[in-house]
Motif scaffolding. Structure first.
Motif, PDB file in Angstrom:
ATOM      1  N   SER A 105       0.842  -1.202   0.000  1.00 56.11           N
ATOM      2  CA  SER A 105       0.000   0.000   0.000  1.00 56.11           C
ATOM      3  C   SER A 105       0.877   1.252   0.000  1.00 56.11           C
ATOM      4  O   SER A 105       0.956   1.993   0.980  1.00 56.11           O
ATOM      5  N   SER A 108      -0.824   4.737   0.835  1.00 57.96           N
ATOM      6  CA  SER A 108      -1.109   5.064   2.229  1.00 57.96           C
ATOM      7  C   SER A 108       0.169   5.344   3.009  1.00 57.96           C
ATOM      8  O   SER A 108       0.178   6.179   3.926  1.00 57.96           O
ATOM      9  N   GLU A 302     -11.560   2.747  -6.696  1.00 57.24           N
ATOM     10  CA  GLU A 302     -11.927   2.994  -5.310  1.00 57.24           C
ATOM     11  C   GLU A 302     -12.913   4.149  -5.180  1.00 57.24           C
ATOM     12  O   GLU A 302     -13.764   4.155  -4.279  1.00 57.24           O
ATOM     13  N   GLU A 496      -5.022  -1.658   4.966  1.00 60.10           N
ATOM     14  CA  GLU A 496      -5.775  -0.599   4.302  1.00 60.10           C
ATOM     15  C   GLU A 496      -6.047   0.541   5.275  1.00 60.10           C
ATOM     16  O   GLU A 496      -6.110   0.340   6.486  1.00 60.10           O
TER      17      GLU A 496
END
Length: 587
Positions: A105, A108, A302, A496
């Motif tokens: 990820s 993030s 998303e 996430e």
């Protein structure tokens, strides 16, 4: 010499080594293959238009050196907090980890590092005083213009940054809703750029408050004014529709547009998603209409998922044909039903009218979000696409002919030339402009330096490489999944970002995606393979049968003592991330 005996397996040494010194026996002369350390390119770095050194960033993050990781990103991208929120993260699509379990990820983690620096009030080092720099005008203070101004200052040039609006940020400030990109997060990163000595001039619209005669006094001009003019809908009565970008800008200015009831949002890109989700938060009932299928929408998956999660309905394979005002107020939207034919040359499905009856819906308003064209004041050569020559992956230049012959070189970038209208490609365009302008002003041919500063064979260009940094020694070979020794990795679940509740999302503009914690960031960074980068795992040291790997623990470096290395290649084979090579011994 008495033989060495061991009472049990427990007494055996933890690694291969002689029971007595063998320094007298220089066995390196037996070697015909030579191992050596060599950094290579991780596929995520090649996949990032801004050419961020993602693998090295993850190594620094995993070591807990958050500031160094943040500064490493800013070598190539001055907007990590912005990109950590709104980037379409092509790096993750390229991530080798995706063939093992799930991609890292990266998005993030980038936001985590930027928010950490913001929270602590970290300040990057000031630019070094420039020698032989010039005066450059950057027109347009969106992501492309901001990036160009940042890198030009870092390269020692004087920069004046002009924008038609009062505040810098462009589409970031006036086109992306607060729930995706809070203004204070944007303002902090823009402030860091301006603090480098960039002079900002607001309310200076090209062709009105800013003339080409004024720009002629600069050594070079970078034009990055973006695309704000709404694209035509091509439907009868389209003058009754409202412009989606103008609606988003009004909301960003703090206004509350008068809109209620059922609203048709025409389009399938990120702007359409932003418009629909903003209307929902204002109390309206948006419905998205798109001429292709759901899977064909150019918006981020998303963003589509979150819009549907918030309860916004989607109607696909419907194209607007006519907008009719109704006597009682509102409008009748007539839509043509469409069907899919074969894919075009770009792989996108082609749609044509299906021949089925039109669909009619009564709505209180129609808002278009189908794209935009060049802003007002853009030269005809740019708006028409002619008179431009390529200067790089995301950069063009106005050909010096006619009225341009006696003017300073004018470079064009950002959404004016990029096929992919995205923040990170705009940043890449601004960086390319800075590098090309710097090279030209210093008497260098940009074309001659391009191969040496490109990351991988298809990636963007690196400021670190341009300035002779440590990435300049990196081999251009991009490490693929089958080149890794995955036996040393284990399956780990992807972390996430948490999100606020659905009720909070539907009724307010609070940021939807929250920052991950430091502990989660560390765990997620552990998942990175560090493809092609030595992260001091010490496999080479532990497996070497000749004890010829020398470590400097303080400097964090490894080297091979070739007096004793026999060239067996065990270290290269056991390197998990392909950060070594085995070559024929030079004669």
């Amino acid at each position: 010499m008495s033989p060495v005996t061991f009472r049990s397996a427990r007494d055996l040494p933890p690694m291969s080594r002689s029971a007595d010194t063998m320094l007298w026996n220089r066995t390196g002369s037996w070697r015909f293959l030579r191992p050596r350390y060599q950094d290579k390119v991780a596929p995520c770095a090649e996949g990032c238009p801004a050419a961020e050194d993602i693998a090295r960033v993850q190594i620094l993050l995993g070591q807990g050196d958050f500031e160094a990781a943040w500064l490493r990103i800013r070598e190539e991208n001055p907007l990590p907090g912005v990109c950590g929120r709104v980037c379409h993260h092509p790096c993750e699509a390229a991530c080798n980890r995706g063939e093992y379990d799930d991609p890292v990820s990266v998005n993030s983690l980038e936001r985590f590092l930027a928010d950490h620096a913001w929270k602590l009030g970290l300040t990057p080092p000031s630019p070094e005083p420039g020698v032989g720099g010039g005066r450059v005008a950057v027109v347009g203070a969106g992501p492309a213009g901001l990036a160009a101004a940042y890198f030009l200052r870092r390269l020692g040039h004087e920069v004046d940054l002009f924008d038609a609006r009062a505040e810098p940020g462009g589409l970031l400030r006036y086109g992306i809703p607060e729930y995706r990109l809070p203004l204070d997060a944007l303002a902090w990163e823009v402030g860091l750029i301006l603090n480098d000595g960039v002079r900002f001039h607001g309310n200076r619209r090209l062709g009105a408050d800013l003339t080409w005669d004024e720009l002629s006094g600069y050594d070079a001009v970078f034009l990055a004014v973006g695309t704000w003019r709404p694209a035509p809908l091509g439907a009868e009565g389209e003058e009754h529709a409202r412009d989606g970008l103008a609606l988003l800008e009004a909301i960003r200015r703090g206004e509350t547009p008068e809109v209620s009831g059922k609203v048709a949002v025409i389009g399938g890109g990120n702007t359409a998603m932003d418009v629909a989700r903003s209307l929902l938060r204002l109390g309206a009932e948006p419905v998205v209409y798109y001429r292709r299928r759901l899977q064909d929408m150019p918006a981020l998956p998303e963003e589509i998922h979150e819009a549907r999660e918030e309860g916004i309905p989607f109607q696909t394979l419907l194209a607007p044909k006519r907008i009719e005002p109704l006597p009682q107020g509102g409008f009748r939207l007539v839509l043509t039903t469409m069907e899919i034919l074969e894919e075009d040359e770009g792989g996108r499905p082609r749609v044509v009218p299906s021949g089925h009856p039109d669909v009619e819906v009564d709505v209180d308003a129609v808002v278009t979000a189908i794209g935009a064209g060049p802003s007002e004041g853009v030269p005809a050569e740019v708006a028409g696409g002619g008179g431009l020559v390529s200067e790089g992956l995301h950069l063009k230049r106005i050909a010096p002919e006619g009225e341009w012959a006696d003017r300073p070189p004018v470079f064009v970038g950002g959404d004016l030339v990029n096929d992919r209208k995205a923040v990170v490609t705009a940043v890449a365009s601004g960086k390319e402009a800075a590098l090309v302008i710097d090279a030209r002003l210093r008497g260098r041919d940009p074309a001659s330096i391009w191969p040496s500063i490109r990351v991988g064979r298809q990636g963007g260009v690196s400021m670190n490489r341009y300035r002779g940094g440590d990435r300049a020694a990196q081999q251009d070979h991009v490490v693929r999944y089958d080149e890794l020794n995955t036996i040393y990795f284990r399956f780990q679940e992807r972390r996430e970002r948490p999100r606020i509740t659905l009720e909070e999302r539907r009724t307010g503009f609070d940021e939807v995606k929250m920052r991950i914690s430091a502990s989660l960031a560390l765990k997620e960074s552990e998942r990175c393979f560090h493809c092609g980068q030595c992260d001091q795992c010490d496999n080479c040291y532990l497996f070497c049968p000749d004890v010829s790997v020398l470590r400097d623990l303080r400097a964090g470096t490894r080297e091979i003592n070739y007096d004793y290395c026999k060239g067996c290649g065990v270290c290269v084979v056991e390197c998990p991330r392909n950060a070594m090579v085995l070559e024929e011994e030079p004669r």
